[in-house]
Motif scaffolding. Sequence first.
Motif, short mmCIF file in Angstrom:
data_model
loop_
_atom_site.label_atom_id
_atom_site.label_comp_id
_atom_site.label_asym_id
_atom_site.label_seq_id
_atom_site.Cartn_x
_atom_site.Cartn_y
_atom_site.Cartn_z
N ASP A 189 1.06 -0.97 0.09
CA ASP A 189 0.18 0.29 0.20
C ASP A 189 1.34 1.33 -0.08
OD1 ASP A 189 -2.34 -1.35 0.02
OD2 ASP A 189 -2.60 -1.69 1.91
N THR A 190 2.02 1.41 -0.88
CA THR A 190 2.78 2.84 -1.24
C THR A 190 2.09 3.30 -1.65
OG1 THR A 190 5.09 0.79 -1.23
CG2 THR A 190 4.94 3.36 -2.01
N PRO A 191 1.85 4.83 -0.89
CA PRO A 191 1.36 5.81 -1.62
C PRO A 191 1.86 6.11 -3.31
CG PRO A 191 1.63 6.20 0.22
CD PRO A 191 2.23 5.27 0.11
N ILE A 192 1.04 5.99 -4.51
CA ILE A 192 0.86 6.05 -5.89
C ILE A 192 0.62 7.49 -5.89
CG2 ILE A 192 1.19 5.04 -7.88
CD1 ILE A 192 2.87 3.88 -6.19
N LEU A 193 1.31 7.91 -6.69
CA LEU A 193 0.56 9.58 -7.72
C LEU A 193 -1.24 9.36 -8.47
CD1 LEU A 193 1.20 12.51 -7.42
CD2 LEU A 193 2.66 12.18 -9.45
N GLY A 194 -0.82 8.50 -9.09
CA GLY A 194 -1.90 8.38 -10.39
C GLY A 194 -3.03 7.95 -9.55
N MET A 195 -3.03 7.38 -7.85
CA MET A 195 -4.58 6.86 -7.83
C MET A 195 -4.90 7.43 -6.94
SD MET A 195 -2.75 3.11 -6.55
CE MET A 195 -3.98 2.10 -5.85
N GLU A 196 -6.42 8.04 -6.59
CA GLU A 196 -7.08 8.06 -6.43
C GLU A 196 -7.34 8.75 -4.47
OE1 GLU A 196 -11.84 10.62 -6.12
OE2 GLU A 196 -11.37 8.76 -7.14
#
Length: 821
Positions: free
Chosen positions: A425-432
């Motif tokens: 669950d690493t935060p990814i820029l393209g995911m809302e």
Amino acid sequence: MSMKATDGAKWITVKKVKGNIPAAEFIDLYRGHNAISQAGPDATAAADAGHSLSHYLLTADGTLIASRRAITGKEPVELLALLDADAAEELNSGQHKLLGDLDSFLGAWNKDAAAPLPPFLEAVEGTPSRYRPGEARGAVPRQAPPMPPAPSWPPYLDPGPFSGSPEQLRALAPHMINLRKGRLSDDGIAATSPADLDRIVAGIAEKCKAGGYKLMLYAHGGLTNERYGLAMAWAYHRWWLAHGIYPLFFVWETGGLETFWQILDSNQRHDRAVSRDIWDHTTDLVVERLGAKIGSVLWRAMKDSAARASDANGGAHIFVEKLAAKWTQPGEIFAIGHSAGSIFHAHLLPLLCASKFRVKQVHFLAPAVTNALFDAQLAPLIGSRIEEALLFGLSREAERADNCAGAYRKSLLYLVSRAFEEKRDTPILGMEDFHRGDAKLEKAFGRNIFLSPTEPSTPLDSASTSRTHGGFDNDAPTMESVLRRMLGIPATIQVAPPFPAGEPRLARAISEPNYYGVPQELFRAGFAAPLPVADPVTGGDAAPTPIPQANPGSVRVGAQKIALCIGNNAFPDGMALFGCINDANTWAQTFRGQGFESKVLVDLHAGEIRDAIRSTLLRSRAGDTVFIHISSHGSQVLDVDGDELADNQFTDTLDEALVAIDWRDGGLIVDDEWPALLAVPQGVKLVRFHDFCHSGRSSRMALADTSRRRKRSVSLPDEIARKAYAAAPKRAKGSARVAAYGAELPYLTFCACLPHESAIEENGSGLFTRAAARVLQGQGASLSAQAAFEAIAREMRGDPQKPLLEGSDVLAASALFGGLS
């Protein structure tokens, strides 16, 4: 061709043309006639020719093209409209829209001679200098500040499918930098050298002067191999140029993740044999677990390539240094990064901004960069050195409705976040899911985050209809939104030409045979049948050109180029292989690209292999070229007749053997057989490519997990060797073993490894085949056999096997894909 003149608008006379002339040819004809008739020919000629007098040409796709004829107001503005082939004498909706915009402008211009040109006219060739307001109204022209002439952009013409031909690569060279593991690539389909970078930056400095083109730096996504990356650049570069954007594509060869899906597919098929329902209900968790083990390694390698491109020795770093030295008065710069291309830009753009450059806008399409890397590298620059950042991504619902090849029931970014990155669950820029709560992200983008699919009422500069992670870069509303933002095109103006939506088209390269050294009288006797050329519209094969027939009894030199490719995977008793059939298809594709008629056979017994080789060679005659490839298991077995002791270079007591599917019944082809099996008529060129263990002296141990390196070798009992020796055709009595590999033989063999080594397959292909394809599908195709072998050997440095070239010195020195001279 039919023509009909009508009053299509208040200020314009519209002529409609409908016929079977292709639009591109008609445009060329139109431009050619206008080049010699600047103004004033009679109206009868206009009605007859239909294309030499009109002020404008309006194509079916909404492109407006101006002639050299001046608009003076002493005559109506004439517009020639090309109708769709199936149109019933009517303009389409796009043409109606542009016609209305033009008519409205002409009305305003007749009231106010100083009315500014709308954007759609500013981009039309020749338009500004042709308007003469004073003459139009019969009055003294108003004194207005002089306007610089608007640049003239080239018309957009469909470039057709990408084949990698020399003509295409030369045309694409100013717009492409090819990288491999972050470094300038010196091989493959296309190469980029430091000298090439000099030419690229010189072109940018020339084309992107003030008032000229605007530079756009494009980085593709992370599932893109070299060929597709080049095809994407080829498919879209003309569209950008037609809008005044000078594109530069970084082709950074990120196709490694396809390996993960091959491994997954193999495991999936294996598990489904046990319980399909259980697999289907747990597939996402299984994929994520496998991704954490294997996909993470490949993803990390791809991220390393992105970072290496901008380090001190990286290709992108060298580009920026040269650009800073050459482009002394930089204009506007834009950047686009799709998926993993955002990771590439997270390293490139800070490097660019550290020089004297400013970035006008950066557009991220479904970015796969982590929030942490974005916050560290790019967020501090936005609003200063990077003026504006925009993001197009999938909505949370669309992200969950997406899938990866049907195996993972969410978008790729979920897999990246949950498995490929170091922490789940690493935060990814393209995911809302990860937009809210990140203060740096919210400050950087503000309201410039657009989630697809957007509502129909969404402004045209914010629209997107992509429903998949990979679909943004060829989604017309998305790419036209990006263009509108770059150029400030208002929503009331249509983007013309429109974006050429759809996947880039691919076609195989055509390489005609050469006949250098052939006597003239024989050259005239006949020619090899040319391969069908890719049709530029459908991407399929067009009908072949008829060939002159040779006179009866004449010798047809080089009339045939034949290739046989064999791959054996389906070995019993846990010995199955997973890459041999892939290898056979890879070699067949490589050979077809050089004009060979290629046949692929799979999972053969030893007798079937012998029969296939014999039937192939029986077709050959003087001047023909025959290539044979085999990927399978190999082994070393008991040397029954003791001839191995006569081999001065590799002396031992073992024969090298090709292992066929029926090995338990003696299904081997021992190295002693090859000289007799490969007997060909004099003048036939024969080259072999053997990718199996112990293939040196030509003559794969099997594991269950396809993700690990596997040896294509088996240890066989002596009894199997005796069966094989008894079943094999005997050599002529007294023949010397060493002659089988002597330089005087008329054939040449590329071996995947030395006699005592194992040939390795990894991730669905043999290491030797993978290296050879990289060389021979690129510039290596023009090398001599010896030089091609040396290039393959360089590709395999660090691998646990060393290739071997053995056989004719004459063939080794000659062009690999050329004939005998």
